[in-house]
Design a protein around this motif. Structure first.
Motif, PDB file in Angstrom:
ATOM      1  N   TRP A   3       4.880  -1.551   7.213  1.00 26.45           N
ATOM      2  CA  TRP A   3       4.089  -0.445   7.750  1.00 26.45           C
ATOM      3  C   TRP A   3       3.052   0.028   6.736  1.00 26.45           C
ATOM      4  O   TRP A   3       1.997   0.527   7.111  1.00 26.45           O
ATOM      5  CB  TRP A   3       4.998   0.715   8.166  1.00 26.45           C
ATOM      6  N   ALA A   6      -0.075  -2.128   7.091  1.00 30.90           N
ATOM      7  CA  ALA A   6      -0.792  -1.757   8.314  1.00 30.90           C
ATOM      8  C   ALA A   6      -1.477  -0.409   8.159  1.00 30.90           C
ATOM      9  O   ALA A   6      -2.616  -0.221   8.617  1.00 30.90           O
ATOM     10  CB  ALA A   6       0.180  -1.733   9.491  1.00 30.90           C
ATOM     11  N   ALA A  10      -5.444   0.302   8.345  1.00 31.75           N
ATOM     12  CA  ALA A  10      -5.897   1.285   9.324  1.00 31.75           C
ATOM     13  C   ALA A  10      -6.813   2.314   8.681  1.00 31.75           C
ATOM     14  O   ALA A  10      -7.860   2.664   9.244  1.00 31.75           O
ATOM     15  CB  ALA A  10      -4.695   1.969   9.974  1.00 31.75           C
ATOM     16  N   SER A  13     -10.123   0.629   7.910  1.00 33.68           N
ATOM     17  CA  SER A  13     -10.888   0.388   9.125  1.00 33.68           C
ATOM     18  C   SER A  13     -11.485   1.684   9.676  1.00 33.68           C
ATOM     19  O   SER A  13     -12.645   1.712  10.101  1.00 33.68           O
ATOM     20  CB  SER A  13      -9.997  -0.266  10.177  1.00 33.68           C
ATOM     21  N   PHE A  55      -9.799  -0.784  16.260  1.00 34.05           N
ATOM     22  CA  PHE A  55      -8.892  -1.598  15.460  1.00 34.05           C
ATOM     23  C   PHE A  55      -8.059  -0.719  14.530  1.00 34.05           C
ATOM     24  O   PHE A  55      -6.853  -0.926  14.367  1.00 34.05           O
ATOM     25  CB  PHE A  55      -9.690  -2.636  14.669  1.00 34.05           C
ATOM     26  N   LEU A  59      -3.975  -0.305  14.550  1.00 40.04           N
ATOM     27  CA  LEU A  59      -3.174  -0.509  13.348  1.00 40.04           C
ATOM     28  C   LEU A  59      -2.419   0.754  12.945  1.00 40.04           C
ATOM     29  O   LEU A  59      -1.291   0.675  12.463  1.00 40.04           O
ATOM     30  CB  LEU A  59      -4.061  -0.966  12.190  1.00 40.04           C
ATOM     31  N   TYR A  62       0.568   0.920  15.158  1.00 45.68           N
ATOM     32  CA  TYR A  62       1.552  -0.070  14.724  1.00 45.68           C
ATOM     33  C   TYR A  62       2.281   0.402  13.468  1.00 45.68           C
ATOM     34  O   TYR A  62       3.497   0.229  13.344  1.00 45.68           O
ATOM     35  CB  TYR A  62       0.879  -1.414  14.471  1.00 45.68           C
ATOM     36  N   ALA A  63       1.556   1.015  12.541  1.00 51.25           N
ATOM     37  CA  ALA A  63       2.180   1.501  11.311  1.00 51.25           C
ATOM     38  C   ALA A  63       3.170   2.616  11.612  1.00 51.25           C
ATOM     39  O   ALA A  63       4.258   2.667  11.034  1.00 51.25           O
ATOM     40  CB  ALA A  63       1.110   1.977  10.337  1.00 51.25           C
TER      41      ALA A  63
END
Length: 70
Positions: A3, A6, A10, A13, A55, A59, A62-63
């Motif tokens: 995590w 990610a 993140a 990004s 994106f 992310l 997801y993290a």
């Protein structure tokens, strides 16, 4: 700890999205270039900012999910 990677990507990004959107917002037409060139750069920059933001949001989600499962 997956995590953390990610989350790092993140944040990078989302930072790129904020930076590019700031650059595109402050873009002014130059007299030596045609206006279509400025408009094209605004569209391309906007697409880059939106895609980097999307994106980064994916992310980030997801993290968070990976961290809560950990």
């Amino acid at each position: 700890m997956s995590w953390l990677a990610a989350l790092t990507f993140a944040v990078i990004s989302l930072s790129v999205a904020a930076f590019v959107s700031t650059l595109v917002a402050s873009l002014e037409p130059q007299p030596e270039y045609p206006t279509i060139m400025t408009d094209t750069i605004r569209v391309i920059g906007g697409l880059i900012a939106v895609s980097a933001g999307a994106f980064g949001a994916i992310l980030l989600g997801y993290a968070v999910v990976s961290y809560l499962r950990w």
